[in-house]
Write a protein that holds these residues in place. Structure first.
Motif, PDB file in Angstrom:
ATOM      1  N   TRP A 246      92.343  29.125 -10.859  1.00  0.00           N
ATOM      2  CA  TRP A 246      92.671  30.682 -11.641  1.00  0.00           C
ATOM      3  C   TRP A 246      91.848  30.418 -12.999  1.00  0.00           C
ATOM      4  O   TRP A 246      92.162  29.338 -13.707  1.00  0.00           O
ATOM      5  CB  TRP A 246      94.180  30.399 -11.970  1.00  0.00           C
ATOM      6  CG  TRP A 246      95.183  30.625 -10.709  1.00  0.00           C
ATOM      7  CD1 TRP A 246      94.679  30.763  -9.438  1.00  0.00           C
ATOM      8  CD2 TRP A 246      96.512  30.485 -10.620  1.00  0.00           C
ATOM      9  NE1 TRP A 246      95.632  30.655  -8.594  1.00  0.00           N
ATOM     10  CE2 TRP A 246      96.749  30.947  -9.421  1.00  0.00           C
ATOM     11  CE3 TRP A 246      97.417  30.998 -11.718  1.00  0.00           C
ATOM     12  CZ2 TRP A 246      98.137  31.107  -8.932  1.00  0.00           C
ATOM     13  CZ3 TRP A 246      98.790  30.719 -11.521  1.00  0.00           C
ATOM     14  CH2 TRP A 246      99.108  30.886  -9.924  1.00  0.00           C
TER      15      TRP A 246
ATOM     16  N   ARG B  65      91.141  32.756  -8.373  1.00  0.00           N
ATOM     17  CA  ARG B  65      91.559  34.065  -8.766  1.00  0.00           C
ATOM     18  C   ARG B  65      90.692  34.139 -10.372  1.00  0.00           C
ATOM     19  O   ARG B  65      91.247  33.144 -10.947  1.00  0.00           O
ATOM     20  CB  ARG B  65      92.997  34.149  -8.924  1.00  0.00           C
ATOM     21  CG  ARG B  65      93.799  34.161  -7.712  1.00  0.00           C
ATOM     22  CD  ARG B  65      95.126  33.925  -8.004  1.00  0.00           C
ATOM     23  NE  ARG B  65      95.861  35.111  -8.713  1.00  0.00           N
ATOM     24  CZ  ARG B  65      97.091  35.217  -9.203  1.00  0.00           C
ATOM     25  NH1 ARG B  65      97.989  33.812  -9.140  1.00  0.00           N
ATOM     26  NH2 ARG B  65      97.466  36.129  -9.767  1.00  0.00           N
TER      27      ARG B  65
ATOM     28  N   THR C  47      90.985  27.645 -17.669  1.00  0.00           N
ATOM     29  CA  THR C  47      91.136  27.555 -16.374  1.00  0.00           C
ATOM     30  C   THR C  47      92.171  26.589 -15.832  1.00  0.00           C
ATOM     31  O   THR C  47      92.314  25.467 -16.545  1.00  0.00           O
ATOM     32  CB  THR C  47      89.545  27.090 -15.633  1.00  0.00           C
ATOM     33  OG1 THR C  47      88.496  27.978 -16.168  1.00  0.00           O
ATOM     34  CG2 THR C  47      89.659  26.943 -14.208  1.00  0.00           C
TER      35      THR C  47
ATOM     36  N   PHE D 156      98.408  33.565 -17.436  1.00  0.00           N
ATOM     37  CA  PHE D 156      97.618  34.156 -16.356  1.00  0.00           C
ATOM     38  C   PHE D 156      98.161  35.152 -15.524  1.00  0.00           C
ATOM     39  O   PHE D 156      97.557  36.184 -15.257  1.00  0.00           O
ATOM     40  CB  PHE D 156      97.157  33.086 -15.449  1.00  0.00           C
ATOM     41  CG  PHE D 156      96.111  33.322 -14.583  1.00  0.00           C
ATOM     42  CD1 PHE D 156      94.705  33.408 -14.860  1.00  0.00           C
ATOM     43  CD2 PHE D 156      96.312  33.915 -13.258  1.00  0.00           C
ATOM     44  CE1 PHE D 156      93.860  33.877 -14.087  1.00  0.00           C
ATOM     45  CE2 PHE D 156      95.108  34.063 -12.335  1.00  0.00           C
ATOM     46  CZ  PHE D 156      93.935  34.285 -12.810  1.00  0.00           C
TER      47      PHE D 156
ATOM     48  N   CYS E 150      96.977  39.236 -15.085  1.00  0.00           N
ATOM     49  CA  CYS E 150      96.703  39.815 -14.029  1.00  0.00           C
ATOM     50  C   CYS E 150      97.441  41.148 -13.972  1.00  0.00           C
ATOM     51  O   CYS E 150      96.952  41.989 -13.245  1.00  0.00           O
ATOM     52  CB  CYS E 150      97.255  38.854 -12.681  1.00  0.00           C
ATOM     53  SG  CYS E 150      96.190  37.560 -12.438  1.00  0.00           S
TER      54      CYS E 150
END
Length: 284
Positions: A116, A172, A226, A260, A264
């Motif tokens: 991600w 993602r 990340t 994260f 999204c």
């Protein structure tokens, strides 16, 4: 060339074994070594992450520390096996050029089941075209952060293989709209890069969303990161100009997972993001 710098997982394993020893009430390393039937020097080097340890050597140590939880035992066995695999990957031949912290990134990616990533100004490395990567890395070279340009670009391209094959990692990716306003490499290179993003976003194992400019605070303001999700542990990677930082503690990682998920939620949908990429490419 095999780098002698201990990997992140090797250091993590040593620290975890030291933690379990102390939890068992064994303060003396000499006493622990006798219980494990190892030398004190050997156990010290393991705990300090200076040497790896075969998976078969993990159970006797855990037995000595009275660790019976199957999940804990299995996790440490998996990490020990991954440490051994790290010394046989394609990246080994680049060990004399790449920084140890960047080597850790590559090793972790190689066994990640999911990645991600959130980027503020750049296309994520695993989604870059070679021309875009070369244009960006050339800028880094001016600051002395990249010793061998061609090799560094080749490594960046080789990393992308984890998204291919029969069992690719899932990815993602969330990017700030600002990425679309930094046409690195010029119009032609950037247009090709945007087209590549639209194509790869159609892959079943890759999703891409764009966070539009907005007037409200959001987790993305703290910068790019990340999250590497591995069978054994989750690690957050934060990249700087000339080094890489890693967050391994569960609470810290959980905060990034929440961040994260929030990104999204506020980002455009995948379809809306793809449309925006096409509009940006057409405007170049």
């Amino acid at each position: 060339m095999i780098t002698d710098t201990p990997s992140l997982r090797q250091r993590w394993l040593g620290a975890k074994l030291a933690e379990l020893r102390l939890a068992a009430g064994i303060a003396s390393l000499a006493v622990a070594a006798e219980a494990c039937r190892r030398s004190t020097a050997s156990l010290s080097r393991i705990e300090n992450g200076l040497v790896g340890i075969p998976p078969r050597d993990i159970p006797p140590i855990l037995d000595a520390y009275r660790v019976t939880d199957p999940a804990v035992r299995e996790r440490l066995m998996v990490v020990a096996a991954e440490v051994q695999q790290e010394r046989r990957g394609w990246w080994v031949e680049h060990g004399d050029v790449l920084a140890p912290s960047y080597m850790d990134r590559i090793r972790l990616e190689a066994t990640a089941t999911a990645i991600w990533t959130y980027e503020t100004c750049l296309v994520p490395g695993l989604l870059q075209t070679e021309a875009y990567a070369r244009a960006f890395v050339s800028a880094l070279a001016e600051f002395g952060s990249v010793p061998e340009l061609d090799e560094f670009v080749a490594v960046r391209m080789a990393r992308k293989t984890i998204l291919e094959g029969e069992r690719p990692a899932t990815m993602r990716a969330v990017i700030s709209e600002a990425v679309l306003h930094h046409p690195i490499g010029g119009p032609d290179i950037f247009r090709d890069q945007l087209d590549h993003l639209r194509k790869i976003a159609a892959s079943p194992n890759v999703s891409l969303q764009v966070v539009p400019f907005m007037d409200q605070p959001n987790p993305g303001l703290f910068g790019a990161f990340t999250l590497l999700r591995l069978p054994s542990l989750d690690v957050v990677h934060v990249e700087a100009m000339n080094t890489d930082a890693y967050i391994e503690d569960e609470r810290g990682v959980e905060q990034y997972i929440d961040a994260f998920d929030r990104l999204c939620d506020i980002a455009l949908t995948e379809q809306e993001s793809t449309t925006l990429l096409a509009e940006s490419a057409a405007s170049l």
